[in-house]
Scaffold this active site. Structure first.
Site, short mmCIF file in Angstrom:
data_model
loop_
_atom_site.label_atom_id
_atom_site.label_comp_id
_atom_site.label_asym_id
_atom_site.label_seq_id
_atom_site.Cartn_x
_atom_site.Cartn_y
_atom_site.Cartn_z
N ASP A 18 1.23 -1.32 0.02
CA ASP A 18 0.27 0.08 0.11
C ASP A 18 1.10 0.86 -0.12
OD1 ASP A 18 -2.52 1.37 0.11
OD2 ASP A 18 -2.33 1.60 1.73
N HIS A 35 1.82 3.82 -8.76
CA HIS A 35 1.20 2.39 -8.88
C HIS A 35 2.78 1.67 -9.87
CE1 HIS A 35 -1.98 2.63 -7.82
NE2 HIS A 35 -2.77 2.91 -8.77
N ARG A 69 -12.88 1.79 -8.05
CA ARG A 69 -12.06 3.34 -7.77
C ARG A 69 -12.12 3.65 -9.56
NH1 ARG A 69 -5.46 2.60 -5.83
NH2 ARG A 69 -5.96 1.74 -3.12
N LEU A 129 11.44 -20.34 -5.24
CA LEU A 129 9.87 -19.76 -3.90
C LEU A 129 8.61 -19.78 -5.11
CD1 LEU A 129 8.90 -17.15 -2.23
CD2 LEU A 129 9.97 -15.54 -4.33
C1 IPE Z 1 -5.54 -2.45 0.15
O1 IPE Z 1 -5.14 -1.50 -0.40
C2 IPE Z 1 -5.52 -3.72 -1.48
C3 IPE Z 1 -4.60 -3.05 -1.73
C4 IPE Z 1 -2.89 -2.82 -1.60
C5 IPE Z 1 -4.28 -3.96 -2.90
P1 IPE Z 1 -6.51 -0.36 0.01
O2 IPE Z 1 -5.62 1.00 -0.39
O3 IPE Z 1 -7.41 -0.25 -1.80
O4 IPE Z 1 -7.29 -0.81 1.04
P2 IPE Z 1 -7.87 0.46 1.30
O5 IPE Z 1 -8.85 0.62 0.53
O6 IPE Z 1 -6.76 2.29 1.93
O7 IPE Z 1 -7.89 0.35 2.85
C1 IPE Z 2 -1.33 0.57 -3.24
O1 IPE Z 2 -1.04 1.33 -3.12
C2 IPE Z 2 -1.97 -0.32 -4.60
C3 IPE Z 2 -3.79 -1.15 -4.76
C4 IPE Z 2 -4.10 -0.86 -3.79
C5 IPE Z 2 -3.29 -1.07 -5.71
P1 IPE Z 2 -3.07 2.88 -2.83
O2 IPE Z 2 -3.44 2.90 -4.62
O3 IPE Z 2 -3.80 2.54 -2.70
O4 IPE Z 2 -1.99 3.93 -2.78
P2 IPE Z 2 -2.63 4.72 -1.39
O5 IPE Z 2 -3.15 3.61 -0.54
O6 IPE Z 2 -3.66 5.28 -2.16
O7 IPE Z 2 -1.54 5.84 -1.47
MG MG Z 3 -3.96 2.41 -0.24
#
Ligand code: IPE
Ligand code: IPE
Ligand code: MG
Length: 246
Positions: A18, A35, A69, A129
């Site tokens: 995240d 990303h 999203r 792995l």
């Molecule tokens: C969790 O991250 C999912 C992934 C890392 C793929 P999110 O950014 O979607 O989680 P929330 O919505 O903040 O809980």
């Molecule tokens: C995690 O990063 C990747 C996915 C959930 C796909 P985020 O896109 O959730 O990044 P933040 O949490 O908004 O910084």
């Molecule tokens: Mg996130």
């Protein structure tokens, strides 16, 4: 050397990757740049896990909830997974790694599904792995699907409801062929599970770092593992019981 240093590396590490969006925002970039940089982190952490002797690495790449999203971001993430698979598969083969996927991949465009199947087939013989990518995955999706399947078998007379154990449930999850994670890492600082492996992390050790995923380094990964190796896993027992059985 202390006893702690002798504890083994975790067999299964699961990571909630995240913080990509915040990483990009802090740099004045588009979220998609975060990303993209996240794929480089996947590359280095996968390689490090392989060298450290981790057997399973489960990476939360896209949740069921992430389908909500903005369409532009969803499309960018779908393109990115295909790009990442294309770029990373030769390295996985070179490292004797095997790629697997958990999640509702029927929701992905056909082309991305095909790309996934090609990468899984190309790495199927890897004995090092196992990299498990959780894409279009959520724990509630998985547990609901398992309940449906168990209920179907019970209705068909293949399973006696009285004989259902927690092992029966585990065997009907997408993760049936993997051990439960020993260590769960979340980057980006949030203290939540976000619908990830709720059943399987029952006894995982949890490590949360504020570092955004694109900045997560091999050194920090190693310190998460060292931290894990210093913990006492009691599984409900007392410390005395654990130390006597050594
Ligand atoms: C969790 O991250 C999912 C992934 C890392 C793929 P999110 O950014 O979607 O989680 P929330 O919505 O903040 O809980
Ligand atoms: C995690 O990063 C990747 C996915 C959930 C796909 P985020 O896109 O959730 O990044 P933040 O949490 O908004 O910084
Ligand atoms: Mg996130």
């Amino acid at each position: 050397m202390s006893d702690n240093a002798l504890k083994p590396v975790p067999a299964h590490v699961a990571i909630i990757m995240d913080g990509n969006g915040r990483w990009a925002k802090a740099k004045g970039l588009e979220r998609s740049a975060g990303h993209f940089e996240g794929v480089n982190a996947v590359h280095r952490i996968t390689e490090a896990a392989s060298h450290l002797g981790v057997k399973y690495l489960t990476l939360y790449a896209f949740s069921t909830e992430n389908w909500n999203r903005p369409q532009e971001e969803v499309d960018a993430l779908l393109n990115l997974i295909s790009f990442a698979l294309e770029r990373e598969t030769p390295g996985l083969i070179a490292n004797n790694a095997r790629l697997e996927i958990i999640g509702d991949i029927d929701r992905m465009p056909e082309e991305a599904q095909q790309r996934l199947r090609r990468s899984m087939a190309a790495t199927a013989h890897g004995t090092g792995l196992t990299v498990v990518v959780a894409f279009s995955y959520s724990s509630r999706w998985e547990i609901t699907r398992a309940c449906r399947e168990i209920a179907r078998k019970a209705a068909a007379g293949e399973i006696d409801p009285e004989t259902i154990t927690d092992e029966t449930v585990s065997q009907h999850l997408a993760t049936a062929s993997y051990p439960d994670p020993d260590l769960l890492i979340r980057t980006g600082g949030d203290m939540r599970l976000s619908n990830f492996l709720l059943w399987q992390v029952a006894y995982a050790e949890i490590f949360v770092t504020d570092t955004y995923w694109p900045d997560f380094s091999v050194d920090e990964f190693k310190s998460a593992i060292d931290n894990f190796r210093c913990r006492e896993r009691r599984f409900g027992r007392t410390s005395e019981q654990i130390n006597h059985s050594l």
